[in-house]
Design an enzyme around this catalytic site. Sequence first.
Site, PDB file in Angstrom:
ATOM      1  N   SER A 162      87.760  18.830  -2.761  1.00 17.18           N
ATOM      2  CA  SER A 162      87.156  19.220  -1.497  1.00 17.18           C
ATOM      3  C   SER A 162      87.155  20.739  -1.384  1.00 17.18           C
ATOM      4  O   SER A 162      88.179  21.393  -1.557  1.00 17.18           O
ATOM      5  CB  SER A 162      87.945  18.610  -0.337  1.00 17.18           C
ATOM      6  OG  SER A 162      87.424  19.036   0.898  1.00 17.18           O
ATOM      7  N   GLY A 163      85.980  21.292  -1.112  1.00 15.30           N
ATOM      8  CA  GLY A 163      85.839  22.737  -1.025  1.00 15.30           C
ATOM      9  C   GLY A 163      85.425  23.400  -2.306  1.00 15.30           C
ATOM     10  O   GLY A 163      85.333  24.634  -2.373  1.00 15.30           O
ATOM     11  N   THR A 167      78.800  19.615  -2.472  1.00 17.49           N
ATOM     12  CA  THR A 167      77.648  19.377  -1.602  1.00 17.49           C
ATOM     13  C   THR A 167      76.562  20.427  -1.817  1.00 17.49           C
ATOM     14  O   THR A 167      75.371  20.106  -1.864  1.00 17.49           O
ATOM     15  CB  THR A 167      78.101  19.378  -0.134  1.00 17.49           C
ATOM     16  OG1 THR A 167      79.114  18.383   0.044  1.00 17.49           O
ATOM     17  CG2 THR A 167      76.939  19.079   0.785  1.00 17.49           C
ATOM     18  N   ASN A 211      88.263  22.945   3.226  1.00 16.24           N
ATOM     19  CA  ASN A 211      86.825  23.173   3.194  1.00 16.24           C
ATOM     20  C   ASN A 211      86.287  23.039   4.615  1.00 16.24           C
ATOM     21  O   ASN A 211      86.652  22.120   5.350  1.00 16.24           O
ATOM     22  CB  ASN A 211      86.149  22.147   2.269  1.00 16.24           C
ATOM     23  CG  ASN A 211      84.667  22.420   2.084  1.00 16.24           C
ATOM     24  OD1 ASN A 211      84.171  23.470   2.481  1.00 16.24           O
ATOM     25  ND2 ASN A 211      83.970  21.488   1.477  1.00 16.24           N
ATOM     26  N   SER A 214      83.436  19.709   4.380  1.00 17.46           N
ATOM     27  CA  SER A 214      83.884  18.748   3.372  1.00 17.46           C
ATOM     28  C   SER A 214      83.178  17.414   3.580  1.00 17.46           C
ATOM     29  O   SER A 214      83.124  16.874   4.697  1.00 17.46           O
ATOM     30  CB  SER A 214      85.397  18.565   3.475  1.00 17.46           C
ATOM     31  OG  SER A 214      85.831  17.566   2.573  1.00 17.46           O
ATOM     32  N   SER A 215      82.657  16.852   2.502  1.00 17.92           N
ATOM     33  CA  SER A 215      82.028  15.533   2.555  1.00 17.92           C
ATOM     34  C   SER A 215      83.126  14.480   2.573  1.00 17.92           C
ATOM     35  O   SER A 215      83.943  14.406   1.649  1.00 17.92           O
ATOM     36  CB  SER A 215      81.116  15.316   1.346  1.00 17.92           C
ATOM     37  OG  SER A 215      80.068  16.241   1.342  1.00 17.92           O
ATOM     38  N   GLY A 414      86.317  14.436  -5.850  1.00 17.01           N
ATOM     39  CA  GLY A 414      87.080  14.636  -7.073  1.00 17.01           C
ATOM     40  C   GLY A 414      88.509  14.137  -6.928  1.00 17.01           C
ATOM     41  O   GLY A 414      88.915  13.593  -5.898  1.00 17.01           O
ATOM     42  N   GLU A 416      92.198  13.878  -6.092  1.00 15.90           N
ATOM     43  CA  GLU A 416      92.919  14.476  -4.979  1.00 15.90           C
ATOM     44  C   GLU A 416      94.400  14.142  -5.062  1.00 15.90           C
ATOM     45  O   GLU A 416      94.777  13.006  -5.401  1.00 15.90           O
ATOM     46  CB  GLU A 416      92.365  13.977  -3.638  1.00 15.90           C
ATOM     47  CG  GLU A 416      91.002  14.545  -3.286  1.00 15.90           C
ATOM     48  CD  GLU A 416      90.576  14.177  -1.874  1.00 15.90           C
ATOM     49  OE1 GLU A 416      91.320  13.414  -1.210  1.00 15.90           O
ATOM     50  OE2 GLU A 416      89.516  14.650  -1.434  1.00 15.90           O
TER      51      GLU A 416
END
Length: 1448
Positions: A162-163, A167, A211, A214-215, A414, A416
């Site tokens: 994330s970050g 995206t 992020n 973040s998605s 990804g 985590e």
Amino acid sequence: MATTNLYTKGACVWVPDPEDVWVSARLLRDFCPGDEQLQLELSDGRVRLITQTSGLPPLGNPDILEGENDLTALSFLHEPAVLHNLHVRFLDYNSIYTYCGIVLVAINPYEQLPIYGEEVIDAYSGQDMADMEPHVFSVAEEAYRTMTREETNQSIIISGESGSGKTVSAKFTMRYFAVVGGAVQQTSVEDRVLASNPIMEAIGNAKTTRNDNSSRFGKYIEIGFGQNGDIIGANMRTYLLEKSRVVFQAPMERNYHIFYQLCASRDLPEMRALKLGPAEHFRYTNQGEETQIPGTDDAVELDRTRNAFTILGRHSVLHRWCFCADDRSLALFSKLLGVECAQMAHWLCHRRLAVGGEMLVKPMSGQQASDARDALAKHIYGQLFTWTVLRLNAALQGQREQPKSFIGVLDIYGFETFDRNSFEQFCINYANEKLQQQFNRHVFQLEQEEYMREELPWRRIEFSDNQPCITLLEGPLGLLDLLDEECRMPKGSDENWAQKLYDQHLTRSAHFRKPRMSNTAFIILHFADTVQYECEGFLDKNRDTVFEEPINIMKASQSELVAELFQQGAAGGALTLLTLKSSIPNGSLRSGKRPHREHKLTVGFQFRQSLQLLMDTLNSTTPHYIRCIKPNDLKKPFEFDPKRIVQQLRACGVLETIRISAAGYPSRWTYEDFFSRYRVLLRQSPGQGTIKTDCQRALQELIPDSELYCFGKTKVFFRAGQVAVLEKLRGERLHAAVVTIQSRVKGWMARRRYLHICWAVLTLQRYTRGRLVRRLAHTLRYTHAALVVQKTYRMLVVRQLYLMIREATITIQAYIRGMLARRAYRELLQQRAAILLQATVRGWLQRRAFGRIRAAVVLLQCCVRRQAARKELRKLRAEARSVEKYRELNKGMEVKLMQLQLRADHQKLCVYFPERMAQAISNAGASMKAELEEERRRYQGLLREFTRLEQRYENLRDMSALAEVPTCQQKQHKSEKIRLRIKIVLIGQSTCANTKKGFPSRRWCLSGTITVEFSTVLVRFLEEQIRSQGAQCRENLPALSVHADCYTLRSFVGPAVASPPLQAKAGDVTGLLECKKRDEGRLIKNLITASLAASLPLGLPAQVLFLCVRQADCSGEPTRAHALCSTSIAAIKASLKTHCSDLIMTALWLKNSCLLADLLSQYSTQSGLDNFVPLTFNTSELNRTLSDLCIQAYQQLLSITESRLQSLIVPAVLETETIPGLSGSGSKLVGSRRRTGSDPRAAGAEAPSMVMVLREMSALHTAMNQQELPIRLQEQAFRQITYLLVATALNSLILRKDLCCWNCGLQTRYNLSLLEDWLRARGLQEGGAVATLEPLIQAAQLLQMSKNSDADAKALVQTCHVLSTQQIVKLLTLYSPQSGAEERVTLNFIRIVQVQLESERSGVMQSYLLLDVRRVFPVIFPRHTPPLLNAEQLAIPECLKISFLRKT
């Protein structure tokens, strides 16, 4: 040579470091086998001794490979080399993209970079992946080219933390497809695809601690392409939405963006009914205590979201998201959702149980009621999210045809790992395990295909297969099975599930462990890292429980949307991967009744199913990988944290790719590249055999161990480190050669210096002797000159004395002679005065006598003349009484028209004047005697004026042939003037007629001698008319010219007094061509649409058409003429469309269009020319249409040449070796890994070169010259062509590191000189074509200049004044030495150049990196007046078959 031999003094190695992970060091002494310690000097100057218990430290790559754009091209493939290469590219080169085999590593810069514009898309479109700098567009182009060429489905897998920028990478990938595969519909599909991004970001993205955007879900977008490679539809699939974020946010985090956007726009009229307030007032949006994102305006973001809904045609979707936005009161909640408030309040606080076949209602505790409320909120959000995705997919579906193939873009979370990991991290890491397995197998498969393609013996490469870990997660009695089993248990708990895991897997699986200090947690050894999961909450999240009673209330809602959402049953979770209409349940419903089987599907089961379908889809496509890396956790731009980078590299599989490549033959060279690079190592000259044979013979001598290399069909393969060995041997051979060359050169320079000194000594001696001789000669000349000066001086003194005495004597003589002369002059004056006095007296006496005689003579003459005057007076009185005198004066002025007018006037006067006669005679009396003579004088003056005008008319008639047509105002003024004059004449004639006819015998005698006629009254009336109209004429006369007089006189004076204006008739204009209306279609077909137009004389079609148009106009048919002209223009447009790739035909119709426009302008009424009969219809609209047609033909002419040059520019200008032997053995050390999408040139095809470029440009020049197009137009055309050439070549140069070298600069400059010579040879340099070459010329000069000192930086800045700052810095950053003799451009030098550029260009905006290849220069068509056109002069060939035209 073994790799251990490379551990010599000064060699670079890598050693572990707790802070920087790896640091570089240099060996202080050579390593010998058996040494236990290595003495190293670190980069900071410290000396360290290390033991080799764990082996020798990794070797560093050669400096020439520093910053390589493909990690697999490194000589030594290991973790420190990868980390260092990424560090150099990210911080020193500001390059965020790097290849790692088939993987694109993308590091998030946390800063907006100008590398995603349309000019960058144009630069990457159609280019090979191996030729360009790494970029997300390069991966997209590779996928697009592979899909169109092989007609297979592709997928791009984007993963990362994330970050890390997943995206953004996905958005830019879809944007690239939208540009290169654009479709044209009512609302184009590519716009809809791009519009889906802000919508999904609003409802699926949130701010986290890592992020700001973040998605919180995974998505897979399939972009469908048609037969021609254009986008015709898209489909989106989502995975594992984080619904728990709806009801809970960690500190410093936010809920989904859509809630804050709605709250920020609460003042909008359409939002007032929702009773929204600030986000700080709602529990679901204020738990993270962070309601604002710095630099983001939620109200503006809502506008973007609404605009996206508008593009997708879903205007009402946005309002549905307001149902979950307000929880201030249950009443408002019920009103918004259209449900009964009392029922909802009851079932949120109670639950129904089945006990012994009876239904019981049990109240819930406060915590249970809160959990039920949160569960309902999550379920509503999940249902609404799914419903929105369904509507988006419906809007993205193409309407024309089914996709032939598709490219899928997977944007998924990804690997985590957090301090506390729960069910969401478990699912995410499970998905990444599956994706990593697919990635490993794909890389392994590619390696196997490469070996098979090169016909090498295949040896299985061992790689870390994570199948045991996947079996632990999803296998029988795996973690997910046990979790589902525990969820089905009535009294299942997290602790029981944890105990089952310990019992089942603790001793049976090497990837499962139990923490020492916890009984409710477990540890899994993933491929990327070891992760500890807390079991608390696993069962609740897996069940995703929602009670049936609130759902039934929702089903009965008065809102159509709410009812639609919940009428689907408990379904509505993630979309399946096969169809849009099917869905997988998103949780189970729990009630007192026995649940149906379909309600028992858990979140884990759904996710496992959707993940399996995703893997099946990915396995059926050709995957492309993008691994996004987060450089630091502080979100600082261009800050590199080695620990975080290494952690992510291990997690995303990049290091695994390196390991798989290093296990085999990672270094691969084509035989041509290998021979070009290492031919200096050959001990003998190349034989007569092939290059492959020479390479085999050389390698057997250089590397005795045959296991370290292998010969393929087209490439030679090396084990890891062998390229470094070859580089060392090459460096040693080059060093020895350099030493030999230096010794020879130094000896030659010493001998040259000695000879120069000898020559200098002899020269000095010769000049010294000459100087001494010249000094002696100067002394002798000085002595001789002194003697001459003395002699001359003495002579001068004597001469001056003589001249003084002579001057004195002459002066005395002059004074004496003057005195004598003055005395004689005075005597003469006295004598002349006496004579003058005498003459004056005598003259006075004579004049007095003459005066007396003259007076007497004058008196006598007066008497005689008086008598003669009296006789003449009597004669004049007799003449005045005669009517015949008036007839003689007015003779020649009467015309038949005037006589009729006078008769009418006479009849009127016969009635009017007898009554007034007596009164006039009585009133005239004595005054008529004095006024008669005055009236006669005025009347005679009027007659003289008439005579003068008549003479003036005769004079002006001779000049009428050269007169210009007067303007309408001049005609009006002149007409008034001439009418006035004619009126004067007519009145005079009428007066004379009345005098003769009306009053022949009426006379009055005054004093017996004066006769008064009645014409006196008319003369007085005439004078008044003349005076009043003459004043008006005098006001207008200054604005009129002599030509206007001539034209007006010609119009109004003649037999009929006035004549009508000139009308053009068919018989008046000759030399035209007549075309009957029925033959116009044949004329257009034979003249324009037929294929014979190219063989016609220049401009013949336009000339024939114009003559036909003019003949129709002169025949009084302007409408038909206009229609014929419009039809011809339409036919020319159709012909241009038919011959859209033919230079000759396009140039022909460009010439004819320009000529036809010139002819219409020449003969239009606005031309102002008097020697042509103008066209009667308005040609302004036709002129505009022809102007547009000329521009269309001009642009088509350029587009044909541009399309032919597009594929030639970069190879010909930058890559082709026009200067033989320039590259030689100095080529850069690069790997020869061509991508799977590489499109090798067909065998036997001609390689692109400047000859081909100049050939295409010559074809354009020949086509324009054949049609004799103006040189000014040709200059503009070649300016556009050269700009395209320069922009394309410069953009490619900036994006390709392998071309930024000294050799390429020299080669490019030479190629441009050929182009300059070509332009000058054809006289095209004046139109700016040569000037547009300047950016590329300066870029080539930059590559050739020295780049060491401050003086070099100053010279570079002054030379590259056209290039922007970003372009200069980019070229310096990418500059690559071609051999060990060159030095890299230091960062200090780049900074010096930047400072100087900023100081010299302060205030000048030059922020562009690439040139816009789509820029179009405005074109100006030179206008000229064609010669007079005559049908007799046209030579019309018989092959045209237009003999039906008749010449007039």
